[in-house]
Each structure stands twice: as structure tokens, then as C-alpha cells.
Design a protein around this motif. Structure first.
Motif, PDB file in Angstrom:
ATOM      1  N   THR A 176      21.893 -13.601  49.288  1.00 12.75           N
ATOM      2  CA  THR A 176      20.677 -14.394  49.915  1.00 12.75           C
ATOM      3  C   THR A 176      20.337 -13.752  51.364  1.00 12.75           C
ATOM      4  O   THR A 176      21.085 -13.723  52.078  1.00 12.75           O
ATOM      5  CB  THR A 176      20.906 -15.764  50.178  1.00 12.75           C
ATOM      6  OG1 THR A 176      22.239 -15.909  50.815  1.00 12.75           O
ATOM      7  CG2 THR A 176      21.010 -16.364  48.765  1.00 12.75           C
ATOM      8  N   PRO A 177      19.163 -13.061  51.566  1.00 12.74           N
ATOM      9  CA  PRO A 177      18.847 -12.652  52.902  1.00 12.74           C
ATOM     10  C   PRO A 177      18.498 -13.547  53.864  1.00 12.74           C
ATOM     11  O   PRO A 177      17.952 -14.919  53.388  1.00 12.74           O
ATOM     12  CB  PRO A 177      17.374 -11.840  52.599  1.00 12.74           C
ATOM     13  CG  PRO A 177      17.026 -12.234  51.367  1.00 12.74           C
ATOM     14  CD  PRO A 177      18.041 -12.809  50.555  1.00 12.74           C
ATOM     15  N   ARG A 196      16.212 -19.473  58.444  1.00 10.28           N
ATOM     16  CA  ARG A 196      15.763 -19.405  57.210  1.00 10.28           C
ATOM     17  C   ARG A 196      16.645 -18.648  56.151  1.00 10.28           C
ATOM     18  O   ARG A 196      17.111 -17.474  56.478  1.00 10.28           O
ATOM     19  CB  ARG A 196      14.332 -18.871  57.141  1.00 10.28           C
ATOM     20  CG  ARG A 196      13.616 -18.718  55.673  1.00 10.28           C
ATOM     21  CD  ARG A 196      12.218 -18.264  55.838  1.00 10.28           C
ATOM     22  NE  ARG A 196      11.979 -16.873  56.342  1.00 10.28           N
ATOM     23  CZ  ARG A 196      10.597 -16.579  56.241  1.00 10.28           C
ATOM     24  NH1 ARG A 196       9.739 -16.910  55.673  1.00 10.28           N
ATOM     25  NH2 ARG A 196      10.398 -15.425  56.862  1.00 10.28           N
ATOM     26  N   ILE A 197      16.789 -19.295  55.093  1.00 12.15           N
ATOM     27  CA  ILE A 197      17.489 -18.490  53.854  1.00 12.15           C
ATOM     28  C   ILE A 197      16.729 -18.483  52.570  1.00 12.15           C
ATOM     29  O   ILE A 197      16.041 -19.328  52.578  1.00 12.15           O
ATOM     30  CB  ILE A 197      18.855 -19.268  53.499  1.00 12.15           C
ATOM     31  CG1 ILE A 197      19.588 -19.675  54.782  1.00 12.15           C
ATOM     32  CG2 ILE A 197      19.659 -18.761  52.478  1.00 12.15           C
ATOM     33  CD1 ILE A 197      20.869 -20.508  54.504  1.00 12.15           C
ATOM     34  N   ARG A 198      16.674 -17.387  52.233  1.00 14.42           N
ATOM     35  CA  ARG A 198      15.757 -17.065  51.217  1.00 14.42           C
ATOM     36  C   ARG A 198      16.335 -16.576  49.686  1.00 14.42           C
ATOM     37  O   ARG A 198      17.396 -15.927  49.856  1.00 14.42           O
ATOM     38  CB  ARG A 198      14.614 -15.862  51.434  1.00 14.42           C
ATOM     39  CG  ARG A 198      13.728 -16.416  52.465  1.00 14.42           C
ATOM     40  CD  ARG A 198      12.678 -15.369  52.629  1.00 14.42           C
ATOM     41  NE  ARG A 198      12.771 -14.392  53.479  1.00 14.42           N
ATOM     42  CZ  ARG A 198      11.904 -13.503  54.226  1.00 14.42           C
ATOM     43  NH1 ARG A 198      10.537 -13.829  53.807  1.00 14.42           N
ATOM     44  NH2 ARG A 198      12.192 -12.710  55.016  1.00 14.42           N
ATOM     45  N   ASN A 199      15.931 -17.035  48.599  1.00 12.68           N
ATOM     46  CA  ASN A 199      16.541 -16.691  47.205  1.00 12.68           C
ATOM     47  C   ASN A 199      15.259 -16.277  46.725  1.00 12.68           C
ATOM     48  O   ASN A 199      14.220 -16.242  45.810  1.00 12.68           O
ATOM     49  CB  ASN A 199      16.677 -18.237  46.545  1.00 12.68           C
ATOM     50  CG  ASN A 199      17.206 -17.589  45.015  1.00 12.68           C
ATOM     51  OD1 ASN A 199      17.531 -16.318  44.981  1.00 12.68           O
ATOM     52  ND2 ASN A 199      17.297 -18.693  44.458  1.00 12.68           N
ATOM     53  N   PRO A 200      15.541 -14.593  46.656  1.00  8.97           N
ATOM     54  CA  PRO A 200      14.632 -13.711  45.993  1.00  8.97           C
ATOM     55  C   PRO A 200      14.639 -13.631  44.541  1.00  8.97           C
ATOM     56  O   PRO A 200      14.069 -12.709  43.866  1.00  8.97           O
ATOM     57  CB  PRO A 200      14.739 -12.691  46.686  1.00  8.97           C
ATOM     58  CG  PRO A 200      16.261 -12.604  47.016  1.00  8.97           C
ATOM     59  CD  PRO A 200      16.668 -13.825  47.263  1.00  8.97           C
ATOM     60  N   VAL A 205      20.637 -20.361  43.404  1.00  8.25           N
ATOM     61  CA  VAL A 205      21.704 -19.742  44.044  1.00  8.25           C
ATOM     62  C   VAL A 205      22.543 -20.781  44.627  1.00  8.25           C
ATOM     63  O   VAL A 205      21.889 -21.768  45.464  1.00  8.25           O
ATOM     64  CB  VAL A 205      21.691 -18.589  45.020  1.00  8.25           C
ATOM     65  CG1 VAL A 205      21.353 -17.216  44.029  1.00  8.25           C
ATOM     66  CG2 VAL A 205      20.658 -18.928  45.922  1.00  8.25           C
ATOM     67  N   PRO A 206      23.938 -20.984  44.828  1.00  2.90           N
ATOM     68  CA  PRO A 206      24.419 -21.820  45.699  1.00  2.90           C
ATOM     69  C   PRO A 206      24.547 -21.534  47.247  1.00  2.90           C
ATOM     70  O   PRO A 206      24.490 -20.157  47.467  1.00  2.90           O
ATOM     71  CB  PRO A 206      25.833 -21.767  45.118  1.00  2.90           C
ATOM     72  CG  PRO A 206      26.299 -20.833  44.151  1.00  2.90           C
ATOM     73  CD  PRO A 206      24.823 -19.972  44.026  1.00  2.90           C
TER      74      PRO A 206
END
Length: 660
Positions: A176-177, A196-200, A205-206
């Protein structure tokens, strides 16, 4: 003065990180924040579900950092300073983007506990961690694998048009970026932090996040938070709900009120403003507040007992004041992971600044009045509406691209993942030029379908330590499609083990060893045997394979770090198998400077004890040694001493974090 962002250096006594452990960590390091099924069953439904969601199988693809010592020499560390006329924030981009200090100019106070040394210790998920400042914990329960790693850093335009510092990286445990944006509005007493946490990916995702703030700890320091209950977690590994502030005869809102180290995860009502403050006897200190997504608040206290005091000394230098940690997270407790849906993101804003309140109210016996007064003072200096407005303004800048080039460079792993996945991540570029030697073999696998430097079946493996293994489903598929070879099969086995397919992992490692009996593939087979002890005959075979791995390392003149890592793992297995003479022989193969390190002197004492030479083993303790990478909560020193003597454990070895 207008807000400025500049480069500088900070000189500190530093213990260098040393080399990475080259052996893949096939299981997690012992993480204290775990519960058994019986404990989980007693929790509220949401908490129980999140405690059981996404546990780590290992810290792969990260490597363990255990090559540091306790020898410190002054070193100039790259730093970035964000400053206005009220505050000066100093950030160490090469060490996890840690906010090293936060200086409030009008009062001349540093609002944080700033460690006067940089001494790694074994607290992070992958080993090396250091105390002090504000750290950004992302990934999984525990201190992030990025604690001592570089982050990308660049200048971005802040919501008010001034300078904003952006930090970002690719968090590899969860792929996760994330980004952390810091800015100081003109004339503001508060440091704003947009995160900010992104799920691409195309799957949930946990996710885990806790901002960890080290604050000075004095006799009169009190931690205030809008809660009447807390989840208490100590090193007996029990989680229980207790009242705030008093429980079991002590006022737990004072960090020194506890005897042993403990966590207090506060139950903050959903509608309440989210904040936590650490205020001294005069009612002054630091307050942290955030938008509502960052719901959790925590106090970690070392306590006043001998173990906690010893750890505090271990993490810094004699004569240094103590510290406590106040924290803010996405969940109620640090035992939980939160699902982040495919293509979505978590974003929030935090604010850090000084707070002065009436000491009589802050330290009064009426807890409700103390926290109400503290919250009213917070509302006066930083209204809740202002924080929400700052968040909305920052969201309009979150995708803006950095300008002026990188101020600091992180790793090349993000660039590799972008090349593989084709992700579009506005605001957080992962430039191709950051790809390095560790990523290039994987890039060749991606582009050419084969693993760089693998000679293929029937040929000896390339010299040198393999690059770190990648273990995600996507990289495992790439390895499965590549031609077989000793290096490819070794990496494939690591990925299969991480996925839970241990039988296939063993088959892959056996192919690797048949092609070239390398120390790392032999060790993986030994590890697999040692962790199936209920299967008849596995422990002796594990011992044999570890001996073969050590012999392979010696005969191939592997780098010293390989032999040291193998011996560290082999000796306890040989002792468990009753092969004390071989354990001694293995230790004797280490070079003298490695044998002199505390970890190996402890192993020597354990070998002597197993041989029945208790007096000689005691002499090792009496001569004195320090286990540089002693793990948080590890009781190996007290357990080894108890096998040698009925006398009390010497103070220098007392790191116990729970009652006997």
C-alpha cells in the motif's frame, strides 16, 4: 516569518544499522500484541473480527535488521526543517520520516521527547527501531518495517500557498502506497499533518496505522483523553476493559503510576472530538487532535519498575529523562487491522501543538472536570471546525505533484511495483531512476520472464547473497512461469511458504539444493523441518540441514553476515536436539569479533549450561555482556540466568516487562 522548508543536518551519537540479515524471515518476529482464541472470544464483535483479520505470516518481503551494535559515534544525519514564526519541525527522512523535534518558539520548549542518541533496538516488526519524536506506523501490529528506512521527500504547495513537506513510500507488507504531508500555516502554533493510505489493488487489503508520539515523562506528567474506559494490555498478553483513570489502586493517567510497561487503548465515544494531551505539573505540554477517521487513542507507559527503567536506559544514555508514548490510530487497539476496499483510500488530518491549561483542573481528582477543562482549552486554541476545514483544504492538494525535485530518496520498491502493476498514483511519484541493484533482477523477471543471474538447471548458483525475495501473489505467479534454476526455485519456495503452501515450498527448495546446495536454500529446508517438530524425525534432520548450511557457508566463503545469521539460528536447534558438542563447534567457527558480540556470548553461556558447566556459564554473565538486538519482551536473559543460579537476576540483565 513566512513558512520555509530547508535542508540541514542533525548531528547525533549514532549506532549504525549494520548489514541486513540475509536469511528470509519465514515467520514473524515475536510480536507482543497477540491474543489467543479464548481472549478474542470475549471481545466486542467488531474488535474480535479486526483482531483476527490479516495477521502477518512473516515480515516478508522485508529483511530483518539485526546488524547494529551499541557502539555510537557522532554522525551528521540529513534533516528537513519546516518552520514558521511559531514552530520549527525537524524531520529525518532517512529514518522513517520521523519528526525528530517540534520546537515552540514563544515558550522555547521542545514539545516532543527528542532522544539525544540514535540507538537501534529490537522493537520494529523487522528488528531495528529507535525511540523519540513522532513516527508513522503503517503495515501491521507493531512498529513499522520503515522505522529505520528512507522515505521519499519533496516540496509541495500547501493549502495556503506556502511550502508543504511531502513524505511517501510503498509499504511492502501490505503493498500500500502512503503519504504524509506536513505544513505550518502562517502564525500557527500547530503542525498540520495530512495522511493518506491508498489501495491500488482489485481486492481489499488489511491496513494498520498508529501515529506514535514520544513525550517527556516527569513525576507530574498526566495524559488526558476524552474517555471513561480503556482497554488495558500488558505483557501477560491479556486485553481487558478497565475504568479511567484509577484501577487496581493506581491512577493510570500518570505514566509513572504503573509498575510494569502497559498499553491503554481508550474507548472514545464516536461523536466525541478525537484528541489526547500530555501535560506536566504546570499544566503545559503537547496536544494531538485529528479528524474523526483516526478514532483510536493510546498511552504506552514504561512504568516505574526495574524492567521498564532498564529499557528506558537501554534506548538512550545515562542521565537522560524518561518518556511515554501517546498515540492515535485507525482502530480502537493496535491488535486490530482494518479492511481497505479495492481502489479506495483512507485519509485524515492531524494537528500537533502546545497546550497550557489550569494545573489545578488538569490534576484534580475529578476526571470528568479535568478532561472537560483540557478539551475546552483545546477548543480555544484550535477549534474542531478549524481542523475539519484544514482537512478539506488539504484534500484539494493531496494529489498535487511535488516540484523542484526530490529532497530525499526512498527505496526503489515502489518504482518496481508501479512498473509491474501500471498504477496511477497522483501526488506520489515513484521514479524509474530510483530502481537499484535489489530491484533490477526482479525487473528482468518482469520484462524477460527469467530471473537475472540464475544460471538455470545443472549450473552452480551465482556467488553472493541473493537479493531480497518478493512474495506477493503477482510475483509468485511470475516465478512459477520462469525457467527452473537454483535461484528461481529458492525465491519461489520463499513465496510459496509465505502463501501458506509449505509442501510446495519444500519441493522448490529441494530442487534448488539439488542444483546447487547453497547456504540459504539449505537453511530454508532446515527451518521448515524445525517448525514441524510434531512430525517424527524432523528435529534431527533440521539439525543436520543447519549444519550443512553452515558448512556450505564456510566452504563457499560466504560473507561473514551469512555465517553469523546461520550460527545464531543453528545453535538453539542443535541444543534442542541434544547435540551440544556440535553447537559448540558451530560457535567456534565464527570469527573472534563476532564471537565477542553479546548475542553469541549468550549462546556460549547456554551451550556451557547444556554441557553441565554452570560455573563457566555464570562466569560469562559475571564478565558482562550486552545482547545488542534483545527483542522487546524477550525473557531469554532471565530464563538463562534462572537455569544457572538461584540468586536474583543482576540488574544489568533485568529487562522483564511483566510480573514473575
Amino acid at each position: 516569518m513566512p513558512t520555509t522548508l530547508r535542508r540541514t543536518t542533525v548531528t547525533l551519537p549514532l549506532a549504525p544499522l549494520g548489514p541486513e540479515n540475509p536469511l528470509p524471515p519465514l515467520l514473524p518476529l515475536d510480536e507482543m500484541h497477540t491474543l489467543d482464541e479464548r481472549e478474542r472470544a470475549s471481545l466486542p464483535a467488531e474488535m474480535a473480527r479486526q483482531v483476527g483479520y490479516g495477521p502477518l505470516r512473516s515480515v516478508l518481503p522485508a529483511r530483518v535488521l539485526d546488524g547494529y551494535t551499541r557502539e555510537r559515534t557522532p554522525a551528521a544525519l540529513d534533516a528537513l526543517v519546516l518552520e514558521n514564526d511559531r514552530l520549527r519541525a525537524t524531520v529525518l527522512p532517512g529514518y522513517g520520516g520521523r519528526v525528530h523535534s517540534l520546537h515552540h518558539k514563544p515558550t522555547g520548549r521542545n514539545l516532543l521527547y527528542t532522544n539525544p542518541v540514535l540507538q537501534p533496538a529490537d522493537f520494529a516488526l523487522n528488528g531495528a527501531w529507535y525511540s523519540g519524536g513522532i513516527e508513522w506506523n503503517i503495515g501491521a501490529t507493531g512498529h513499522t518495517t520503515l522505522s529505520c528506512a528512507p522515505l521519499h521527500a519533496a516540496r509541495v504547495t500547501a493549502p495556503d500557498g506556502g511550502d508543504m513537506l511531502r513524505l511517501w513510500e510503498w509499504e511492502r507488507l501490505r503493498d500500500t502506497p502512503f503519504q504524509v504531508d506536513l505544513w505550518l500555516p502562517e502564525n500557527s502554533d500547530f503542525l498540520y499533518v495530512g495522511a493518506r493510505i491508498r489501495n491500488p489493488h482489485d481486492r481489499p487489503v488489511p491496513v494498520y496505522w498508529w501515529s506514535n508520539i514520544a513525550v517527556p515523562e516527569e513525576e507530574g506528567t498526566r495524559v488526558l483523553v476524552p474517555a471513561e474506559e480503556t482497554w488495558y494490555f500488558a505483557y501477560e498478553r491479556r486485553l481487558r476493559r478497565i475504568p479511567v483513570p484509577e484501577w487496581d489502586g493506581a491512577d493510570r493517567s500518570y505514566p509513572l503510576g504503573s509498575e510494569f510497561p502497559a498499553d491503554y487503548f481508550y474507548e472514545i465515544p464516536a461523536p466525541s472530538r478525537k484528541w489526547i494531551a500530555s501535560l506536566d505539573a504546570q499544566g503545559t505540554g503537547l496536544v494531538q487532535t485529528s479528524t474523526s477517521l483516526l478514532r483510536g487513542r493510546k498511552l504506552f507507559a514504561w512504568g516505574h519498575g526495574p524492567g521498564g527503567r532498564r529499557w528506558q536506559e537501554w534506548l538512550t544514555e545515562p542521565g537522560t529523562g524518561g518518556y511515554a508514548e501517546i498515540q492515535a490510530g485507525l482502530a480502537r487497539t493496535q491488535l486490530e487491522h482494518v479492511p481497505l476496499e479495492a481502489g479506495q483510500e483512507f485519509a485524515w488530518l492531524e494537528a500537533y501543538g502546545p497546550l497550557a491549561a489550569d494545573p489545578a483542573a488538569v490534576h484534580g481528582r475529578d476526571w470528568a472536570a479535568a478532561r472537560a477543562h483540557t478539551e475546552s482549552r483545546l477548543e480555544e486554541v484550535l477549534p474542531r471546525a478549524e481542523v475539519d476545514a484544514a482537512y478539506e483544504a488539504w484534500r484539494r492538494c493531496a494529489d498535487s505533484e511535488p516540484h523542484g525535485g526530490l529532497l530525499a530518496a526512498g527505496s526503489g520498491w515502489g518504482a518496481l511495483e508501479v512498473a509491474r502493476g501500471g498504477y496511477s498514483l497522483p501526488g506520489t511519484p515513484f521514479p524509474e531512476e530510483t530502481l537499484g541493484d535489489e530491484q533490477r533482477p526482479w525487473l528482468e523477471l518482469l520484462t524477460k520472464g527469467r530471473f537475472a543471474d540464475d544460471p538455470g538447471p545443472g549450473a552452480a548458483a551465482a556467488a553472493g547473497v541473493p537479493v531480497p525475495s518478493l512474495v506477493s501473489e503477482a510475483w509468485r505467479a511470475q516465478l512459477e512461469c520462469a525457467p527452473s534454476g537454483p535461484l528461481t526455485d529458492y525465491h519461489l519456495g520463499v513465496a510459496q511458504w509465505h502463501a501458506g503452501d509449505r509442501a510446495q515450498a519444500v519441493r522448490s527448495w529441494e530442487r534448488s539444493v539439488a542444483a546447487a546446495p547453497t547456504p540459504w536454500a539449505l537453511r530454508c529446508l532446515a527451518f521448515a523441518d524445525a517448525h514441524e517438530p510434531h512430525v517424527r524425525g524432523r528435529l534431527p534432520r533440521a539439525a543436520d540441514r543447519w549444519l550443512s548450511a553452515v558448512e556450505s557457508a564456510v566452504s563457499s566463503a560466504a560473507p561473514p553476515v551469512v555465517l553469523a545469521a546461520l550460527v545464531r539460528e543453528a545453535v538453539p536447534v542443535l541444543l534442542a536436539a541434544g547435540r551440544t558438542a556440535q553447537a559448540r563447534d558451530v560457535l567456534d567457527q565464527l570469527p573472534p569479533d563476532t564471537r565477542a558480540r553479546g548475542r553469541y556470548r549468550l549462546l556460549r553461556a547456554q551451550v556451557l549450561s547444556a554441557e553441565g558447566k554452570k560455573a563457566a556459564a555464570r562466569e560469562v554473565f559475571e564478565a558482562g555482556f550486552e545482547v545488542d538486538d534483545l527483542r522487546e519482551g524477550d525473557e531469554v536473559l532471565s530464563e538463562t540466568w534462572a537455569a544457572l543460579s538461584d540468586e536474583p537476576l543482576p540488574e544489568r540483565y533485568d529487562f522483564r516487562m511483566r510480573p514473575a
